[in-house]
Design an enzyme around this catalytic site. Structure first.
Site, PDB file in Angstrom:
ATOM      1  N   GLU A 115       9.475  17.001  14.990  1.00 25.70           N
ATOM      2  CA  GLU A 115      10.173  16.503  13.789  1.00 25.70           C
ATOM      3  C   GLU A 115       9.855  17.425  12.608  1.00 25.70           C
ATOM      4  O   GLU A 115       8.708  17.478  12.156  1.00 25.70           O
ATOM      5  CB  GLU A 115       9.719  15.075  13.472  1.00 25.70           C
ATOM      6  CG  GLU A 115      10.490  14.465  12.317  1.00 25.70           C
ATOM      7  CD  GLU A 115       9.946  13.098  11.870  1.00 25.70           C
ATOM      8  OE1 GLU A 115       8.746  12.843  12.016  1.00 25.70           O
ATOM      9  OE2 GLU A 115      10.751  12.307  11.356  1.00 25.70           O
ATOM     10  N   LYS A 149       0.882  -1.194   0.000  1.00 28.35           N
ATOM     11  CA  LYS A 149       0.000   0.000   0.000  1.00 28.35           C
ATOM     12  C   LYS A 149       0.903   1.222   0.000  1.00 28.35           C
ATOM     13  O   LYS A 149       1.467   1.594   1.018  1.00 28.35           O
ATOM     14  CB  LYS A 149      -0.859  -0.072   1.248  1.00 28.35           C
ATOM     15  CG  LYS A 149      -1.981   0.914   1.448  1.00 28.35           C
ATOM     16  CD  LYS A 149      -1.911   2.266   0.851  1.00 28.35           C
ATOM     17  CE  LYS A 149      -2.273   3.349   1.835  1.00 28.35           C
ATOM     18  NZ  LYS A 149      -1.860   4.669   1.344  1.00 28.35           N
ATOM     19  N   CYS A 195      13.813   9.661   7.535  1.00 27.03           N
ATOM     20  CA  CYS A 195      13.466   9.267   8.909  1.00 27.03           C
ATOM     21  C   CYS A 195      14.659   9.431   9.834  1.00 27.03           C
ATOM     22  O   CYS A 195      14.551  10.048  10.893  1.00 27.03           O
ATOM     23  CB  CYS A 195      12.962   7.831   8.923  1.00 27.03           C
ATOM     24  SG  CYS A 195      14.061   6.675   8.099  1.00 27.03           S
ATOM     25  N   GLU A 205       8.559   1.047  11.708  1.00 26.56           N
ATOM     26  CA  GLU A 205       9.643   2.026  11.569  1.00 26.56           C
ATOM     27  C   GLU A 205       8.967   3.392  11.542  1.00 26.56           C
ATOM     28  O   GLU A 205       8.380   3.777  10.537  1.00 26.56           O
ATOM     29  CB  GLU A 205      10.424   1.789  10.275  1.00 26.56           C
ATOM     30  CG  GLU A 205      11.128   0.447  10.192  1.00 26.56           C
ATOM     31  CD  GLU A 205      12.349   0.353  11.096  1.00 26.56           C
ATOM     32  OE1 GLU A 205      12.689   1.337  11.787  1.00 26.56           O
ATOM     33  OE2 GLU A 205      12.967  -0.733  11.112  1.00 26.56           O
TER      34      GLU A 205
HETATM   35  P1  NAD Z   1       2.021   8.566   7.433  1.00 25.33           P
HETATM   36  O1  NAD Z   1       1.987   7.804   8.705  1.00 25.33           O
HETATM   37  O2  NAD Z   1       1.137   9.744   7.283  1.00 25.33           O
HETATM   38  O3  NAD Z   1       1.639   7.612   6.208  1.00 25.33           O
HETATM   39  C1  NAD Z   1       2.348   6.411   5.963  1.00 25.33           C
HETATM   40  C2  NAD Z   1       1.416   5.421   5.272  1.00 25.33           C
HETATM   41  O4  NAD Z   1       0.400   4.994   6.180  1.00 25.33           O
HETATM   42  C3  NAD Z   1       0.694   5.977   4.060  1.00 25.33           C
HETATM   43  O5  NAD Z   1       0.722   4.982   3.046  1.00 25.33           O
HETATM   44  C4  NAD Z   1      -0.720   6.197   4.565  1.00 25.33           C
HETATM   45  O6  NAD Z   1      -1.716   6.147   3.578  1.00 25.33           O
HETATM   46  C5  NAD Z   1      -0.862   5.044   5.530  1.00 25.33           C
HETATM   47  N1  NAD Z   1      -1.903   5.204   6.544  1.00 25.33           N
HETATM   48  C6  NAD Z   1      -2.445   6.340   7.018  1.00 25.33           C
HETATM   49  N2  NAD Z   1      -3.341   6.064   7.984  1.00 25.33           N
HETATM   50  C7  NAD Z   1      -3.369   4.723   8.128  1.00 25.33           C
HETATM   51  C8  NAD Z   1      -4.062   3.835   8.992  1.00 25.33           C
HETATM   52  N3  NAD Z   1      -4.935   4.267   9.902  1.00 25.33           N
HETATM   53  N4  NAD Z   1      -3.808   2.518   8.882  1.00 25.33           N
HETATM   54  C9  NAD Z   1      -2.902   2.065   7.996  1.00 25.33           C
HETATM   55  N5  NAD Z   1      -2.225   2.862   7.144  1.00 25.33           N
HETATM   56  C10 NAD Z   1      -2.447   4.175   7.211  1.00 25.33           C
HETATM   57  O7  NAD Z   1       3.550   8.926   7.212  1.00 25.33           O
HETATM   58  P2  NAD Z   1       4.227   9.823   6.071  1.00 25.33           P
HETATM   59  O8  NAD Z   1       3.840  11.255   6.307  1.00 25.33           O
HETATM   60  O9  NAD Z   1       3.966   9.225   4.734  1.00 25.33           O
HETATM   61  O10 NAD Z   1       5.780   9.631   6.375  1.00 25.33           O
HETATM   62  C11 NAD Z   1       6.523  10.521   7.146  1.00 25.33           C
HETATM   63  C12 NAD Z   1       6.821   9.910   8.493  1.00 25.33           C
HETATM   64  O11 NAD Z   1       7.399   8.628   8.323  1.00 25.33           O
HETATM   65  C13 NAD Z   1       7.848  10.697   9.303  1.00 25.33           C
HETATM   66  O12 NAD Z   1       7.447  10.764  10.647  1.00 25.33           O
HETATM   67  C14 NAD Z   1       9.112   9.864   9.200  1.00 25.33           C
HETATM   68  O13 NAD Z   1      10.011  10.046  10.266  1.00 25.33           O
HETATM   69  C15 NAD Z   1       8.559   8.488   9.125  1.00 25.33           C
HETATM   70  N6  NAD Z   1       9.500   7.578   8.485  1.00 25.33           N
HETATM   71  C16 NAD Z   1      10.112   6.629   9.236  1.00 25.33           C
HETATM   72  C17 NAD Z   1      11.046   5.783   8.665  1.00 25.33           C
HETATM   73  C18 NAD Z   1      11.752   4.742   9.481  1.00 25.33           C
HETATM   74  O14 NAD Z   1      12.393   3.885   8.913  1.00 25.33           O
HETATM   75  N7  NAD Z   1      11.638   4.768  10.789  1.00 25.33           N
HETATM   76  C19 NAD Z   1      11.327   5.895   7.298  1.00 25.33           C
HETATM   77  C20 NAD Z   1      10.676   6.874   6.548  1.00 25.33           C
HETATM   78  C21 NAD Z   1       9.754   7.705   7.158  1.00 25.33           C
END
Ligand code: NAD
Length: 482
Positions: free
Chosen positions: A388, A183, A290, A256
């Protein structure tokens, strides 16, 4: 980041994908417009799927899973290597699509680098041994630990490194005999659909599929009774929602999540020698990473020199449209992220912090460009430090004692990465031992390697990716005793 092999531009006369053929394979003429964050132009159109489409996709990969798991490990390894070949053959069109959709430049540690990393991670995952472990063999008891497939994996990803993170989730899952539904983020669906399309030119039918859509699609996948494991990379808030929705089925999770990584510069550094490393630690992917360096703590003895050296490096790094080979920094991927960065820098300025560079975006310019911004003389409780930023704005905080720096580094509820900068490796390692972070780098920040486990502390998540630990995380341990 390890330096992956970057392929030569593809020969479009020999049947390898072109940009247009790849885009045509994943775009839906009736779908939602996906816009280039540098220009606002339409990149393509994506078909938005529904929760019912998730059910259908899960049913298909569930049906294909037993046959996939029944293949010899060597066969799955061979297919992962062939998938890496297919990515390399399509590297330039994949990188162009990624650059247009995500915004990151082709050049520098950006789009070509990310596509190269996809192939490199597939090959490394294919090459990682996971032998049966004999845990007791004392003449009376013989017990072995095996790793069996879990079943169906749901892979939910973010928009910052959309292709690479998809591969991080998909490659070990497939290797261990699972089938996968991906997804992608609603901000970068086309890149991920294109990647999955290329992988599927090699993989058997229904072993891997992708369902593009919004939060409802992610929520359905993470609650689905026929999904056995969710690999999630994204924000802490979404991770918490996934934990809750996994409870009914006791789904396995690898999470993550967000980070706010601290870097601590000890007083013995050579400021000019570390400046470029500090810059890329903080500004790789224009800060949308991240495990980027998001708070820099510098000892008062070297504060002015480090700030000056870092400012010189930052000034020399061109930002602009990704397709221009000159650029190494790009726009924020979306307006919501731009607004977060702008709000945090404005709050820092209003509090009296000193803006060394940037902080002055042109609100009328096209695209979501926010200039490279360095902020000095800022308090540790300022929102630009405590939240962040996930963008190109780095706060630089002065400290007097190492205990004070460690306390500030550890005071937040996240702990993905951290770094210590020093000319004395032992001194740096001694500080590292006190830091609450899944990885502590010495004289570097954010580099990941396919054989080195990676995961978070505190609200940055749980579970490990990469290497043998990453394979175990997408398998069920089974003891054979006797
Ligand atoms: P997000 O959590 O908004 O979205 C991530 C994914 O989750 C998207 O595909 C979204 O559609 C989906 N999603 C949203 N609500 C959901 C739900 N209720 N159930 C299941 N899926 C759902 O994150 P983002 O804005 O895309 O990414 C940025 C964040 O990700 C930052 O906080 C960053 O630090 C973190 N990040 C972490 C890592 C790591 O390895 N730790 C890597 C990259 C990004």
């Amino acid at each position: 980041m390890t330096t992956p092999t970057v392929s030569e531009p593809v020969d479009t006369t020999s049947g390898t994908p072109t940009y247009d053929s790849l885009l045509a394979a994943v775009t839906d003429p009736d779908g939602r417009e996906v816009l280039d964050p540098a220009t606002g132009e339409v990149v393509g159109r994506v078909a938005e799927r529904s929760a019912e489409d998730v059910d259908a996709a899960v049913a298909r990969v569930r049906a294909a899973q037993p046959a996939w798991a029944a293949r010899a490990d060597a066969e799955r390894i061979d297919l992962l290597n062939r998938a890496a070949d297919a990515i390399e053959a399509a590297a330039e069109p994949l990188a162009e699509l990624l650059s247009r959709e995500q915004g990151k430049p082709l050049n520098g540690p950006n789009a070509r680098f990310e596509v190269g990393a996809c192939a490199a991670w597939l090959r490394a995952t294919a090459a990682t041994p996971l032998p049966v472990e004999t845990v007791v063999d004392d003449g009376e008891v013989h017990a072995e630990l095996h790793y069996r497939p879990i079943g169906v994996v749901g892979a939910i990803g973010p928009w910052n490194w959309p292709m690479m993170i998809t591969i991080w989730q998909v490659a070990p899952s497939l290797r261990m005999g699972n089938t996968v539904v991906v997804k992608p983020s609603e901000y970068t669906p086309l890149s991920v659909l294109a990647l999955v399309h290329v992988l599927n030119t090699v993989l058997p039918a229904d072993v891997l599929t992708a369902v593009a859509g919004g939060r409802d699609v992610g929520a359905r996948l993470s609650a689905h009774p026929d999904v056995d494991k969710v690999m999630f990379t994204g924000s802490t808030a979404t991770g918490q929602a996934i934990i809750k929705s996994s409870a009914d089925t006791v789904k396995r999770l690898t999470l993550e999540l967000g980070g706010n990584d601290a870097g601590i510069v000890l007083p013995d550094v050579d400021p000019e020698a570390i400046a470029e490393g500090l810059f890329w630690g903080a500004f790789i992917n224009t800060g949308q990473t991240c495990a980027a360096l998001k708070r820099l703590y510098v000892h008062t003895d070297v504060y002015d020199d480090v700030v000056a050296a870092l400012t010189e490096v930052a000034k020399a790094m061109p930002m602009g449209r990704g397709l221009d080979e000159n650029n190494v920094l790009g726009p924020l991927q979306n307006r919501a992220q731009y607004d977060i960065v702008a709000r945090l820098v404005d709050a820092a300025r209003d509090s009296g912090a000193r803006i060394l560079l940037g902080g002055d975006p042109d609100p009328d310019a096209p695209g979501h460009f926010y200039p490279t911004t360095l902020v000095a003389d800022i308090d540790d409780d300022n929102p630009l430090v405590a939240e962040e930023q996930f963008g190109p704005a780095l706060p630089i905080i002065r400290y007097e004692t190492i205990d004070e720096a460690i306390a500030m580094a550890n005071r937040l509820d996240v702990g993905l990465g951290a770094s210590v900068w020093s000319s004395d490796r032992d001194a740096a390692r001694a500080v590292a031992a006190h830091l609450q972070a899944g990885t502590v780098w010495i004289n570097a920040h954010g580099g990941v390697h396919p054989m080195i486990p990676f995961g978070g502390h505190k609200k940055s998540g749980y579970g490990l990716e990469f290497g043998a630990e990453g394979l175990k995380a997408v398998a069920v341990p089974q003891v054979i005793n006797g």
